[in-house]
Enzyme design. Structure first.
Site, PDB file in Angstrom:
ATOM      1  N   ALA A 119      -9.053  -0.624  -8.093  1.00 36.62           N
ATOM      2  CA  ALA A 119      -9.028  -1.990  -8.631  1.00 36.62           C
ATOM      3  C   ALA A 119     -10.384  -2.458  -9.154  1.00 36.62           C
ATOM      4  O   ALA A 119     -10.576  -3.661  -9.357  1.00 36.62           O
ATOM      5  CB  ALA A 119      -8.525  -2.938  -7.552  1.00 36.62           C
ATOM      6  N   ASN A 176      -9.699  -1.744   0.122  1.00 35.24           N
ATOM      7  CA  ASN A 176      -9.909  -0.299  -0.127  1.00 35.24           C
ATOM      8  C   ASN A 176     -11.051  -0.078  -1.111  1.00 35.24           C
ATOM      9  O   ASN A 176     -11.783   0.904  -1.013  1.00 35.24           O
ATOM     10  CB  ASN A 176      -8.618   0.332  -0.657  1.00 35.24           C
ATOM     11  N   HIS A 204     -13.121  -9.156  -8.003  1.00 34.48           N
ATOM     12  CA  HIS A 204     -14.109  -8.316  -7.317  1.00 34.48           C
ATOM     13  C   HIS A 204     -15.435  -8.455  -8.060  1.00 34.48           C
ATOM     14  O   HIS A 204     -15.531  -8.105  -9.245  1.00 34.48           O
ATOM     15  CB  HIS A 204     -13.681  -6.846  -7.327  1.00 34.48           C
TER      16      HIS A 204
HETATM   17  N1  LIG Z   1      -8.163   2.002  -3.860  1.00 36.09           N
HETATM   18  C1  LIG Z   1      -7.815   0.846  -4.404  1.00 36.09           C
HETATM   19  O1  LIG Z   1      -8.531   0.269  -5.233  1.00 36.09           O
HETATM   20  C2  LIG Z   1      -6.499   0.235  -4.058  1.00 36.09           C
HETATM   21  C3  LIG Z   1      -5.721   0.728  -3.043  1.00 36.09           C
HETATM   22  N2  LIG Z   1      -4.501   0.182  -2.764  1.00 36.09           N
HETATM   23  C4  LIG Z   1      -3.702   0.752  -1.668  1.00 36.09           C
HETATM   24  O2  LIG Z   1      -2.688   1.576  -2.232  1.00 36.09           O
HETATM   25  C5  LIG Z   1      -1.578   1.645  -1.330  1.00 36.09           C
HETATM   26  C6  LIG Z   1      -0.254   1.390  -2.060  1.00 36.09           C
HETATM   27  O3  LIG Z   1      -0.257   0.096  -2.618  1.00 36.09           O
HETATM   28  P1  LIG Z   1       1.118  -0.607  -3.086  1.00 36.09           P
HETATM   29  O4  LIG Z   1       1.963   0.364  -3.804  1.00 36.09           O
HETATM   30  O5  LIG Z   1       0.749  -1.863  -3.756  1.00 36.09           O
HETATM   31  O6  LIG Z   1       1.787  -0.915  -1.665  1.00 36.09           O
HETATM   32  P2  LIG Z   1       3.344  -1.207  -1.353  1.00 36.09           P
HETATM   33  O7  LIG Z   1       3.357  -1.782   0.009  1.00 36.09           O
HETATM   34  O8  LIG Z   1       3.969  -1.949  -2.462  1.00 36.09           O
HETATM   35  O9  LIG Z   1       4.000   0.251  -1.335  1.00 36.09           O
HETATM   36  C7  LIG Z   1       3.692   1.201  -0.359  1.00 36.09           C
HETATM   37  C8  LIG Z   1       4.913   2.089  -0.140  1.00 36.09           C
HETATM   38  O10 LIG Z   1       4.518   3.149   0.732  1.00 36.09           O
HETATM   39  C9  LIG Z   1       5.442   3.267   1.796  1.00 36.09           C
HETATM   40  N3  LIG Z   1       4.718   3.711   2.994  1.00 36.09           N
HETATM   41  C10 LIG Z   1       3.798   3.016   3.708  1.00 36.09           C
HETATM   42  N4  LIG Z   1       3.397   3.745   4.766  1.00 36.09           N
HETATM   43  C11 LIG Z   1       4.071   4.930   4.711  1.00 36.09           C
HETATM   44  C12 LIG Z   1       4.108   6.090   5.537  1.00 36.09           C
HETATM   45  N5  LIG Z   1       3.380   6.171   6.673  1.00 36.09           N
HETATM   46  N6  LIG Z   1       4.903   7.125   5.171  1.00 36.09           N
HETATM   47  C13 LIG Z   1       5.668   7.028   4.046  1.00 36.09           C
HETATM   48  N7  LIG Z   1       5.709   5.956   3.247  1.00 36.09           N
HETATM   49  C14 LIG Z   1       4.906   4.909   3.570  1.00 36.09           C
HETATM   50  C15 LIG Z   1       6.046   1.868   1.976  1.00 36.09           C
HETATM   51  O11 LIG Z   1       7.340   1.948   2.555  1.00 36.09           O
HETATM   52  C16 LIG Z   1       6.072   1.351   0.545  1.00 36.09           C
HETATM   53  O12 LIG Z   1       7.277   1.676  -0.119  1.00 36.09           O
HETATM   54  C17 LIG Z   1      -1.889   0.616  -0.225  1.00 36.09           C
HETATM   55  O13 LIG Z   1      -2.452   1.278   0.903  1.00 36.09           O
HETATM   56  C18 LIG Z   1      -2.920  -0.273  -0.872  1.00 36.09           C
HETATM   57  O14 LIG Z   1      -3.728  -0.932   0.079  1.00 36.09           O
HETATM   58  C19 LIG Z   1      -4.015  -0.852  -3.518  1.00 36.09           C
HETATM   59  C20 LIG Z   1      -4.762  -1.376  -4.532  1.00 36.09           C
HETATM   60  C21 LIG Z   1      -6.082  -0.923  -4.853  1.00 36.09           C
HETATM   61  O1  LIG Z   2      -8.893  -2.626  -2.591  1.00 34.82           O
HETATM   62  C1  LIG Z   2      -7.735  -2.938  -2.218  1.00 34.82           C
HETATM   63  O2  LIG Z   2      -7.234  -2.593  -1.128  1.00 34.82           O
HETATM   64  C2  LIG Z   2      -6.845  -3.707  -3.117  1.00 34.82           C
HETATM   65  C3  LIG Z   2      -7.530  -4.700  -3.939  1.00 34.82           C
HETATM   66  O3  LIG Z   2      -8.471  -5.363  -3.530  1.00 34.82           O
HETATM   67  C4  LIG Z   2      -7.035  -4.932  -5.281  1.00 34.82           C
HETATM   68  O4  LIG Z   2      -6.061  -4.276  -5.691  1.00 34.82           O
HETATM   69  O5  LIG Z   2      -7.632  -5.749  -6.001  1.00 34.82           O
END
Ligand SMILES: NC(=O)C1=CN([C@@H]2O[C@H](COP(=O)(O)OP(=O)(O)OC[C@H]3O[C@@H](n4cnc5c(N)ncnc54)[C@H](O)[C@@H]3O)[C@@H](O)[C@H]2O)C=CC1
Ligand SMILES: O=C([O-])CC(=O)C(=O)O
EC number: 1.4.1.21
Length: 253
Positions: A119, A176, A204
């Site tokens: 992000a 994250n 951010h």
């Molecule tokens: N590195 C970065 O800049 C960012 C990282 N993220 C992270 O990316 C990940 C995904 O984000 P979103 O898709 O928005 O979340 P979301 O909550 O919409 O989708 C996550 C999916 O993964 C599944 N899930 C969660 N834990 C699980 C497990 N132990 N085993 C199998 N399936 C599992 C859930 O059931 C859900 O369907 C989150 O951890 C979020 O914090 C999100 C945005 C930015």
């Molecule tokens: O870093 C994260 O976990 C998610 C976050 O802040 C963003 O998507 O802006």
């Protein structure tokens, strides 16, 4: 063409499915089996009900877009199944011992781990911190209380001020990016996390000072429609990382 297995079929998973370029999605897994099955209807990929079958399928890379918990549970297994790994829940690597174990394992098996820019912008040249002094690195994140799952917040409020590896323990779905900054720079990151009912973006601000000079980066992200904690940019960054893996020229440090 590179083939991928998608671990996590939530918000980011579905954006990847709808926008992927230059890769073929062949396998899907989610702890909520219905989500993998629904996602399977949108692409020509097989939904698996258990992780072992998902990992035994033949493809090149697992893309984790699930949770820190999932990354912690499955990273070693992914590598042991001969697959490279893209980690979106990069906060998992705030645990230094785990990070060392997983990087040692990847190195011994000849597998790669990729961390998307997520992000934020700026991870590319922040890597100069690995070869040159960085004297200040601060991330100030501001989100609408809705994105932080906070019901009552009448005015701008500081929720956390401290170091990234502690912040991610309290806000695993929202900071994250702080751990990605830490991995890129090779040093600790100070974090301020603010809830502000007057903002409608995930903001951010990154302040960097070092031997090179100084930089300030401000990213005002649109939240994803299906998960306001996650910026749409984060999903686009995975789509782009995957597209570039198959290309002969790499741009950016
Ligand atoms: N590195 C970065 O800049 C960012 C990282 N993220 C992270 O990316 C990940 C995904 O984000 P979103 O898709 O928005 O979340 P979301 O909550 O919409 O989708 C996550 C999916 O993964 C599944 N899930 C969660 N834990 C699980 C497990 N132990 N085993 C199998 N399936 C599992 C859930 O059931 C859900 O369907 C989150 O951890 C979020 O914090 C999100 C945005 C930015
Ligand atoms: O870093 C994260 O976990 C998610 C976050 O802040 C963003 O998507 O802006």
């Amino acid at each position: 063409m590179l083939t991928i297995g998608l671990l996590g079929c939530g918000n980011i998973g579905n954006i990847i499915i709808k926008n992927h370029v230059g890769v073929d999605i062949v396998a899907l897994f989610d702890q909520m089996p219905g989500r993998a099955e629904e996602a399977g209807k949108l692409c020509d990929a097989k939904a698996f009900g258990n992780i072992e079958d998902f990992l035994n399928e033949d493809y090149d890379i697992v893309v984790e877009a699930a949770s820190i918990d999932a990354a912690q549970k499955y990273a070693a297994s992914v590598l042991e199944h001969g697959k490279d790994l893209v980690v979106m829940s990069v906060g998992v690597f705030a645990d230094e011992l785990f990070r060392q174990e997983i990087t040692d394992l990847a190195s011994s098996l000849g597998q790669k781990i990729y961390i998307p820019s997520g992000a934020i912008f700026g991870l590319d040249n922040l890597k100069i911190g690995q070869v040159s002094g960085i004297t200040r690195l601060l991330l100030r994140t501001t989100k609408n209380p809705r994105s932080l799952n906070i019901e009552e917040c009448a005015e701008r409020t500081c929720l956390f001020s401290g170091m990234a590896n502690e912040c991610i323990r309290h806000y695993p779905k929202n900071t994250n990016v702080s751990v990605a900054l830490e991995l890129a720079a090779g040093r600790d990151v100070e974090v301020e996390l603010w809830a502000d009912p007057s903002v409608d973006r995930n903001v951010h601000e990154i302040f960097i000072e070092g031997d090179f000079g100084e930089a300030t980066i401000t990213v005002k992200n649109l939240p994803s429609p299906d998960n306001p904690a996650t910026s749409y940019l984060a999903a686009l960054s995975i789509v782009t990382l995957l597209k570039n893996l198959g290309e002969p020229m790499r741009v950016g440090t």
